[in-house]
Write a protein that holds these residues in place. Structure first.
Motif, PDB file in Angstrom:
ATOM      1  N   LEU A  23      43.280  29.629  41.173  1.00 50.22           N
ATOM      2  CA  LEU A  23      43.856  30.803  40.815  1.00 50.22           C
ATOM      3  C   LEU A  23      43.096  31.959  40.946  1.00 50.22           C
ATOM      4  N   ALA A  24      41.761  31.788  40.199  1.00 50.97           N
ATOM      5  CA  ALA A  24      40.851  32.741  40.217  1.00 50.97           C
ATOM      6  C   ALA A  24      40.492  33.403  41.484  1.00 50.97           C
ATOM      7  N   LEU A  25      40.282  32.585  42.351  1.00 51.26           N
ATOM      8  CA  LEU A  25      40.102  32.944  43.825  1.00 51.26           C
ATOM      9  C   LEU A  25      41.134  33.725  44.385  1.00 51.26           C
ATOM     10  N   LEU A  26      42.200  33.371  44.288  1.00 51.72           N
ATOM     11  CA  LEU A  26      43.640  33.995  44.667  1.00 51.72           C
ATOM     12  C   LEU A  26      43.504  35.392  43.909  1.00 51.72           C
ATOM     13  N   ARG A  27      43.431  35.588  42.641  1.00 53.69           N
ATOM     14  CA  ARG A  27      43.258  36.766  41.882  1.00 53.69           C
ATOM     15  C   ARG A  27      42.225  37.820  42.670  1.00 53.69           C
ATOM     16  N   MET A  28      41.134  37.133  42.871  1.00 53.67           N
ATOM     17  CA  MET A  28      39.989  38.167  43.370  1.00 53.67           C
ATOM     18  C   MET A  28      40.412  38.427  45.030  1.00 53.67           C
ATOM     19  N   ILE A  29      41.136  37.576  45.626  1.00 55.12           N
ATOM     20  CA  ILE A  29      41.455  37.918  47.148  1.00 55.12           C
ATOM     21  C   ILE A  29      42.414  39.044  47.040  1.00 55.12           C
ATOM     22  N   SER A  77      41.068  42.394  45.894  1.00 56.46           N
ATOM     23  CA  SER A  77      39.980  42.618  46.833  1.00 56.46           C
ATOM     24  C   SER A  77      40.954  43.464  47.931  1.00 56.46           C
ATOM     25  N   PHE A  78      41.877  42.846  48.297  1.00 56.12           N
ATOM     26  CA  PHE A  78      42.747  43.485  49.396  1.00 56.12           C
ATOM     27  C   PHE A  78      43.415  44.922  48.871  1.00 56.12           C
ATOM     28  N   PHE A  79      43.718  44.752  47.458  1.00 52.92           N
ATOM     29  CA  PHE A  79      44.098  46.110  46.850  1.00 52.92           C
ATOM     30  C   PHE A  79      42.777  47.141  46.950  1.00 52.92           C
ATOM     31  N   GLU A  80      41.877  46.625  46.534  1.00 53.40           N
ATOM     32  CA  GLU A  80      40.743  47.788  46.357  1.00 53.40           C
ATOM     33  C   GLU A  80      40.338  48.278  47.841  1.00 53.40           C
ATOM     34  N   MET A  81      40.473  47.475  48.813  1.00 55.16           N
ATOM     35  CA  MET A  81      40.228  47.830  50.108  1.00 55.16           C
ATOM     36  C   MET A  81      41.076  48.846  50.490  1.00 55.16           C
ATOM     37  N   SER A  82      42.117  49.194  50.084  1.00 58.22           N
ATOM     38  CA  SER A  82      43.087  50.162  50.314  1.00 58.22           C
ATOM     39  C   SER A  82      43.263  51.436  49.497  1.00 58.22           C
ATOM     40  N   THR A  83      41.923  51.590  48.528  1.00 60.92           N
ATOM     41  CA  THR A  83      41.841  52.782  47.707  1.00 60.92           C
ATOM     42  C   THR A  83      41.085  53.753  48.176  1.00 60.92           C
ATOM     43  N   PRO A  84      41.307  54.951  47.960  1.00 61.63           N
ATOM     44  CA  PRO A  84      40.367  56.047  48.634  1.00 61.63           C
ATOM     45  C   PRO A  84      38.848  55.645  48.318  1.00 61.63           C
ATOM     46  N   LEU A  96      33.585  41.696  43.900  1.00 59.68           N
ATOM     47  CA  LEU A  96      34.557  40.730  44.109  1.00 59.68           C
ATOM     48  C   LEU A  96      34.213  40.182  45.363  1.00 59.68           C
ATOM     49  N   ILE A  97      33.694  40.600  46.670  1.00 60.71           N
ATOM     50  CA  ILE A  97      33.478  40.081  47.665  1.00 60.71           C
ATOM     51  C   ILE A  97      32.125  38.959  47.456  1.00 60.71           C
ATOM     52  N   GLU A  98      31.203  39.496  46.642  1.00 63.95           N
ATOM     53  CA  GLU A  98      29.990  38.838  46.370  1.00 63.95           C
ATOM     54  C   GLU A  98      30.295  37.499  45.603  1.00 63.95           C
ATOM     55  N   ASP A  99      31.240  37.666  44.782  1.00 64.78           N
ATOM     56  CA  ASP A  99      31.822  36.396  43.948  1.00 64.78           C
ATOM     57  C   ASP A  99      32.538  35.491  44.956  1.00 64.78           C
ATOM     58  N   LEU A 100      33.362  35.993  45.815  1.00 65.58           N
ATOM     59  CA  LEU A 100      33.766  34.894  46.937  1.00 65.58           C
ATOM     60  C   LEU A 100      33.104  34.420  47.789  1.00 65.58           C
ATOM     61  N   LYS A 101      31.917  35.186  47.937  1.00 67.58           N
ATOM     62  CA  LYS A 101      30.808  34.474  48.990  1.00 67.58           C
ATOM     63  C   LYS A 101      29.991  33.421  48.145  1.00 67.58           C
ATOM     64  N   ASP A 102      29.825  33.531  47.059  1.00 67.86           N
ATOM     65  CA  ASP A 102      29.373  32.544  45.991  1.00 67.86           C
ATOM     66  C   ASP A 102      29.971  31.153  46.334  1.00 67.86           C
ATOM     67  N   LEU A 150      38.005  33.680  57.525  1.00 71.30           N
ATOM     68  CA  LEU A 150      39.054  32.700  57.644  1.00 71.30           C
ATOM     69  C   LEU A 150      39.965  32.675  56.367  1.00 71.30           C
ATOM     70  N   PHE A 151      39.436  32.431  55.354  1.00 74.08           N
ATOM     71  CA  PHE A 151      40.010  31.818  54.120  1.00 74.08           C
ATOM     72  C   PHE A 151      40.805  33.415  53.439  1.00 74.08           C
ATOM     73  N   PHE A 152      40.092  34.504  53.643  1.00 71.25           N
ATOM     74  CA  PHE A 152      40.544  35.620  53.125  1.00 71.25           C
ATOM     75  C   PHE A 152      41.787  35.932  54.091  1.00 71.25           C
TER      76      PHE A 152
END
Length: 446
Positions: free
Chosen positions: A151-157, A160-167, A192-198, A250-252
């Motif tokens: 669940l924590a991973l999904l919240r980060m993903i 992340s998708f939301f943050e990628m779309s911000t100015p 967020l991406i660093e945590d996912l990579k970890d 692939l996961f993201f």
């Protein structure tokens, strides 16, 4: 002279100098770029962009960019070829991709039944089930829906998708070498991406410790085996860094793009209940209620297939497409794109091209049906991109969308909490991705 007046004059001189320098560079720069507004030094065309909908700001040069497919060197070629082959092999293994999706769809139905017809937000219901499909391939197993790490991973993903779309993300992407050292919200995407990579790196360590080269369990095992095969090759791209990044990619992508399309699709169907009813009728006629949907049903369900295509067309999950870099000076329609130029393949401009879609802004499954109600292909349907850069997971995503939509609608009717005419289908945010609106619904058993 007052300090304020002197400062104004100084800033005016600076801006004038910058404009002159920019114009001189544009006149003497190698290459002939497509027409567009003159960029300012350092900030480029940032001031001319509509940060809430950057896709619309780029439409002026869509003609020069759409359809151009560039490969970014040997790394891309090696990793793409390997990933595509590995995904195909898992699709033909002991359990096919279709079986994995069908299994997860049944788990989803169990969770939906637990809502007992009460209002709920479908976001993490859909992301959990979709993510488990790609997880079974890259990590070798699915997660329990209540797993806290999952669940924590999904919240980060999702975040992340939301943050990628911000100015802020646009600024970070343009000036990452500077922005990463400055405080502010733009750093959130980095962490967020660093945590996912970890997380992925820890999975890799576990696989390394328990690897059996004769019996690969998942994508990570296959990559590790290839690393061993190529350990003496100095030009090999198979290393731990690329393993982590490729697996995360692939996961993201396998989680967020499909689950977002499903969330958006539900909104469109509630907005157009007459379309949902026709899909129900086709499901009842072709599949019935005594067996689970299968991929082969799609050829006998042209209307449902057209509805899913129209959902993808209007959802336009990644409107800017994934940016690519020109690896050599490239001639295109009388223009010269210099080596190193970043190119955005504006998929959204094709998906809404009035030459191919009679009413591009309107939700109409008829865009993919002929006069006899048979499904018809459309060359402008490019949500997965095209050419060399076509999405690795296209086949899996198409299968998931069909099986999930038919499985859900076989068992439930969708009930909006507001009248259909009041449903807002506008994206919550539009940037790198079109973020679906947040909503609740009720599921009524059929």
């Amino acid at each position: 002279m007052e300090l304020g007046g002197a400062l104004t004059i100084f800033l005016g001189i600076c801006v004038s100098c910058l404009l002159l320098i920019s114009a001189w560079k544009r006149m003497h720069k190698e290459g002939k770029l497509p027409p567009g507004p003159t960029p300012l030094p350092f900030i480029g065309n940032l001031l001319q962009m509509k940060t809430s909908e950057p896709f619309k700001s780029f439409l002026a040069v869509s003609c020069a960019l759409v359809g151009v497919a560039f490969a970014n060197g040997e790394r891309w070629r090696q990793l793409r070829r390997f990933s595509l082959t590995t995904l195909r092999n898992f699709g033909m293994g002991k359990r096919s991709i279709e079986e994995r999706i069908q299994e997860e769809a049944q788990y989803l139905l169990e969770e939906f039944r637990k809502t007992n017809g009460l209002p709920f937000d479908p976001t993490f219901f859909l992301s959990r089930t979709v993510s488990n499909v790609i997880s079974s391939v890259v990590f070798g197993s699915r997660f329990d829906y209540e797993d806290k790490t999952f669940l924590a991973l999904l919240r980060m993903i999702n975040a992340s998708f939301f943050e990628m779309s911000t100015p802020w993300a646009q600024l970070y992407d343009m000036y990452s070498c500077i922005m990463k050292h400055l405080p502010g919200r733009h750093n959130r995407i980095y962490y967020l991406i660093e945590d996912l990579k970890d997380f992925v790196a820890e999975k890799v360590k576990v696989n390394q410790a328990t690897l059996d080269p004769n019996s690969p369990r998942d994508f990570i095992d296959c990559f590790l085996i290839q690393m061993e095969k190529e350990k003496e090759n100095p030009s090999s791209e198979f290393n731990i860094k690329n393993l982590v990044l490729t697996t995360l990619n692939l996961f993201f992508a396998g989680t967020e793009t499909v689950s977002s399309t499903l969330r958006y699709g539900i909104v469109f169907l509630m907005k157009h209940p007459e379309v949902e009813e026709k899909v129900h009728q086709e499901i009842d006629q072709v599949i019935g209620h005594n067996r689970i949907p299968a991929t082969e049903d799609r050829m006998n369900m042209p209307y449902t297939d057209a509805v899913i295509h129209e959902i993808q067309r209007l959802t336009d999950i990644v409107p800017l497409g994934v940016p690519h870099t020109v690896i050599r000076d490239t001639q295109f329609r009388g223009y010269l794109l210099p080596k190193g130029t970043n190119v955005f393949p504006l998929l959204g401009s094709v998906l809404r091209d009035p030459k191919y879609f009679s009413n591009p802004e309107k939700f109409n499954p008829g865009h993919f049906l002929d006069e006899k109600g048979r499904f018809k292909k459309n060359d402008a349907f490019v949500p997965f991109s095209s050419g060399k850069r076509i999405c690795l997971g296209e086949a899996m995503a198409r299968m998931e969308l069909f099986l999930y939509f038919t499985t859900i609608l076989q068992s439930f009717s969708l009930k909006s909490l507001v009248p259909a005419k009041d449903i807002d289908i506008s994206p919550k945010l539009s940037g790198f991705g079109n973020i679906p609106p947040v909503y609740e619904l009720c599921l009524v058993p059929r």
